[in-house]
Structure formats: C-alpha cells, structure tokens
Design a protein around this motif. Structure first.
Motif, PDB file in Angstrom:
ATOM      1  N   TYR A 116      15.412  10.439  60.721  1.00 25.01           N
ATOM      2  CA  TYR A 116      15.350  11.367  59.671  1.00 25.01           C
ATOM      3  C   TYR A 116      16.030  12.438  60.172  1.00 25.01           C
ATOM      4  O   TYR A 116      16.748  12.984  59.454  1.00 25.01           O
ATOM      5  CB  TYR A 116      14.502  11.801  58.525  1.00 25.01           C
ATOM      6  CG  TYR A 116      14.026  10.600  57.334  1.00 25.01           C
ATOM      7  CD1 TYR A 116      14.903   9.678  56.728  1.00 25.01           C
ATOM      8  CD2 TYR A 116      12.862  10.378  57.547  1.00 25.01           C
ATOM      9  CE1 TYR A 116      14.709   8.906  56.187  1.00 25.01           C
ATOM     10  CE2 TYR A 116      12.305   8.879  56.696  1.00 25.01           C
ATOM     11  CZ  TYR A 116      13.914   7.532  56.276  1.00 25.01           C
ATOM     12  OH  TYR A 116      13.451   6.991  54.688  1.00 25.01           O
ATOM     13  N   GLN A 147      24.813  11.158  52.518  1.00 25.25           N
ATOM     14  CA  GLN A 147      25.196   9.852  52.313  1.00 25.25           C
ATOM     15  C   GLN A 147      25.820   9.411  54.224  1.00 25.25           C
ATOM     16  O   GLN A 147      24.848   8.517  55.187  1.00 25.25           O
ATOM     17  CB  GLN A 147      26.034   9.399  51.713  1.00 25.25           C
ATOM     18  CG  GLN A 147      24.973   8.985  50.133  1.00 25.25           C
ATOM     19  CD  GLN A 147      23.555   8.409  50.446  1.00 25.25           C
ATOM     20  OE1 GLN A 147      22.947   9.151  50.518  1.00 25.25           O
ATOM     21  NE2 GLN A 147      23.555   7.540  50.273  1.00 25.25           N
ATOM     22  N   LEU A 150      22.894  10.350  56.880  1.00 27.06           N
ATOM     23  CA  LEU A 150      22.040   8.824  57.105  1.00 27.06           C
ATOM     24  C   LEU A 150      22.973   7.852  57.611  1.00 27.06           C
ATOM     25  O   LEU A 150      22.403   6.577  58.512  1.00 27.06           O
ATOM     26  CB  LEU A 150      21.917   8.752  55.435  1.00 27.06           C
ATOM     27  CG  LEU A 150      20.994   7.567  55.546  1.00 27.06           C
ATOM     28  CD1 LEU A 150      19.423   7.685  56.676  1.00 27.06           C
ATOM     29  CD2 LEU A 150      19.944   6.869  53.751  1.00 27.06           C
ATOM     30  N   MET A 174      12.883  -1.130  57.138  1.00 27.71           N
ATOM     31  CA  MET A 174      13.707  -0.139  55.904  1.00 27.71           C
ATOM     32  C   MET A 174      14.601   1.031  56.116  1.00 27.71           C
ATOM     33  O   MET A 174      15.545   1.113  55.823  1.00 27.71           O
ATOM     34  CB  MET A 174      12.481   0.649  55.591  1.00 27.71           C
ATOM     35  CG  MET A 174      12.928   1.860  54.917  1.00 27.71           C
ATOM     36  SD  MET A 174      10.332   2.701  54.716  1.00 27.71           S
ATOM     37  CE  MET A 174      10.871   3.926  56.009  1.00 27.71           C
ATOM     38  N   ASP A 177      18.212  -0.927  55.834  1.00 26.29           N
ATOM     39  CA  ASP A 177      18.622  -0.963  54.106  1.00 26.29           C
ATOM     40  C   ASP A 177      19.140   0.245  54.192  1.00 26.29           C
ATOM     41  O   ASP A 177      20.307   0.261  53.205  1.00 26.29           O
ATOM     42  CB  ASP A 177      17.379  -1.675  53.804  1.00 26.29           C
ATOM     43  CG  ASP A 177      16.946  -2.891  54.041  1.00 26.29           C
ATOM     44  OD1 ASP A 177      17.838  -4.055  54.439  1.00 26.29           O
ATOM     45  OD2 ASP A 177      15.235  -2.947  53.538  1.00 26.29           O
ATOM     46  N   GLN A 178      18.104   1.398  54.182  1.00 22.89           N
ATOM     47  CA  GLN A 178      18.623   2.718  53.882  1.00 22.89           C
ATOM     48  C   GLN A 178      19.898   2.614  54.350  1.00 22.89           C
ATOM     49  O   GLN A 178      21.150   4.094  53.978  1.00 22.89           O
ATOM     50  CB  GLN A 178      17.941   3.737  54.328  1.00 22.89           C
ATOM     51  CG  GLN A 178      15.658   3.695  53.177  1.00 22.89           C
ATOM     52  CD  GLN A 178      15.460   4.920  53.932  1.00 22.89           C
ATOM     53  OE1 GLN A 178      15.637   5.695  55.076  1.00 22.89           O
ATOM     54  NE2 GLN A 178      13.991   4.870  52.946  1.00 22.89           N
ATOM     55  N   THR A 179      20.521   2.584  55.653  1.00 24.52           N
ATOM     56  CA  THR A 179      21.279   3.005  56.812  1.00 24.52           C
ATOM     57  C   THR A 179      22.349   2.362  55.834  1.00 24.52           C
ATOM     58  O   THR A 179      23.978   2.781  55.442  1.00 24.52           O
ATOM     59  CB  THR A 179      21.579   2.472  57.957  1.00 24.52           C
ATOM     60  OG1 THR A 179      20.349   3.780  58.358  1.00 24.52           O
ATOM     61  CG2 THR A 179      22.615   2.559  59.035  1.00 24.52           C
ATOM     62  N   ASP A 181      22.291   1.196  53.104  1.00 26.53           N
ATOM     63  CA  ASP A 181      22.894   1.409  51.338  1.00 26.53           C
ATOM     64  C   ASP A 181      23.306   2.663  51.469  1.00 26.53           C
ATOM     65  O   ASP A 181      25.008   2.464  50.651  1.00 26.53           O
ATOM     66  CB  ASP A 181      20.906   1.847  50.412  1.00 26.53           C
ATOM     67  CG  ASP A 181      21.421   0.466  50.782  1.00 26.53           C
ATOM     68  OD1 ASP A 181      21.424  -1.240  50.779  1.00 26.53           O
ATOM     69  OD2 ASP A 181      19.481   0.560  49.898  1.00 26.53           O
ATOM     70  N   ALA A 182      23.146   3.151  52.462  1.00 26.90           N
ATOM     71  CA  ALA A 182      24.197   4.915  52.838  1.00 26.90           C
ATOM     72  C   ALA A 182      25.811   5.104  53.176  1.00 26.90           C
ATOM     73  O   ALA A 182      26.464   5.170  51.504  1.00 26.90           O
ATOM     74  CB  ALA A 182      23.747   6.030  53.663  1.00 26.90           C
TER      75      ALA A 182
END
Length: 245
Positions: A116, A147, A150, A174, A177-179, A181-182
């Motif tokens: 992060y 976004q 990220l 995790m 997935d966050q990357t 989705d962003a």
C-alpha cells in the motif's frame, strides 16, 4: 541539474516514466524529469541510514527547503522552486510526495505496508504528472488517481517483487484481486482520455502485461520476472500513439 539527473539515469531508476516522458512536448520534458528526480531523492533516504529519526529529519529537510528556506542551498530544491513555484497548485502538491515518503521511514515491515505504501507513492506521482500536463483547472475525481495508483503500483510490485509474496499466498491473491479490480474500474476512463494527457498516466499501459507476467512466472522464479525493456518501450509507444486498450 548536475550530471546524475540524466535521461540515462532515469531509464535505470524508473524506466516506465522515463519512456513516458518522451511522449510529452519538448518544453515539458524537463519538468517531468524534475518530478522524477525529487521522487528519486526522497526514495534514497530509506537506504542512506537505518535510523528512523534521521530518515525523518532528512525528509523534513525537503519540506523546509521547498517551502520555507528557498532551497536551503540544495541544487535540486532550488531548481524545483524556480521551475514550479509559479504553478501554485502543482508546487503545493509536492508536499503530498514528501508525506508519502515520510510514512515509509519506520522500520516496521509487512507485505501489506510494502504494497500500500508503493501504491500511495504512485497515486501522488500520477496526480502530479497529470496536474503538470493538464491545461485545465478542472478538478479530477481523486478516486481516479487512487485507482490508477493501486492498479499500476500493485501490478508492477507483484510482477517484479514476486519473491517477497511467495510465502503468503492469501495476501498475494488479495493484492492481485485489488489490483485487477482497480484497473477494471478505470479502463473506460482510459479509453476516453484526451491524447494530450496520456503521458501523465502512460505507465498504466503496462498493468495488463505486468499482471500476465505475474500469473505466468514459474513458482521457483528461475526466470526473469520483469518485462524486457524493449517490450515495455513498444507497449508504451503504442499506447501513447493509439490510446489505451
């Protein structure tokens, strides 16, 4: 600037943005390099000393040099003031870069903090480059830059630092997935982007290739897990000329 701040040096430190800077008008390239130079100088602090207090003192030096003491005799600080001080919005945003690095000066380490903190640094850089290249005073939704940071920060870190995530599959999944989705959330915005602003966020063209590399790299990591510079340069050139896909 002294000889350390050459295009060749930027290619070694931040290849993605060094190439991106080649797609802005000639009169804007120096400013792009100056922002990159400040990013590099702040990034060095963590490795210049192991003492968190000394790191914070050195970070505070940049805040005072830029905003209080007219450069404090530091050549880069003086050049930054000369080049950007009349661009009030951009100049004030340099404080955000200092704050982002200030958070990284403590010794405590975790994969989540690494992930992060890197993404936050990218958020600031995308915002700064956008502000520098934009000819409009219209505000951009801050979530867009969040976004962007990220997506690119996550993808580049996962691809090039996969070894650090190998022993924690849960967090790795995790972060992936966050990357993803962003990146998905901003794809429509990227495709509709004004060509004059592409260079500000051009590294985002590498997100999909980075994620693909991350997925395909072998478990033992016996192969290189970074994209070849020639391939990256081609991808960035194509996005600069034809837009994001």
């Amino acid at each position: 600037m002294n000889d350390i701040y050459t295009t060749q040096h930027f290619l070694q430190i931040d290849f993605d943005r060094a190439i991106s800077a080649r797609f802005v008008p000639a009169g804007k390239r120096r400013g792009m390099h100056l922002l990159c130079a400040l990013d590099m100088e702040l990034g060095k602090i963590r490795y210049q000393t192991s003492d968190p207090l000394l790191r914070r003192i050195r970070t505070q030096f940049w805040r005072e040099a830029l905003f209080e003491t007219s450069g404090a005799g530091h050549k880069l600080a003086s050049i930054l003031i000369e080049h950007f001080s009349e661009q009030t919005v951009l100049f004030n945003k340099l404080e955000n870069m200092i704050c982002a690095f200030e958070k990284r000066q403590d010794e405590d380490f975790s994969l989540a903090k690494l992930f992060y903190d890197n993404c936050e640094q990218q958020v600031v850089l995308f915002d700064l480059y956008w502000t520098y290249l934009s000819t409009s005073d219209a505000l951009v939704n801050t979530r867009f830059f969040q976004q962007c940071g990220l997506a690119y920060g996550g993808a580049s870190l996962l691809a090039t630092e996969k070894r650090q995530f190998q022993n924690n599959k849960r967090d790795m999944a995790m972060f992936y997935d966050q990357t993803q989705d962003a990146f998905t959330s901003i794809r429509a915005d990227l495709s509709a982007l004004d060509p004059s602003l592409r260079a500000a966020i051009l590294p985002l063209a590498l997100v999909a290739p980075y994620l693909d590399l991350f997925q395909r790299s072998d478990k033992a990591l016996t192969q290189s897990i970074d994209l070849h510079p020639a391939r990256k340069a081609w991808i960035l050139w194509r996005a600069a000329r034809k837009g994001f896909r």
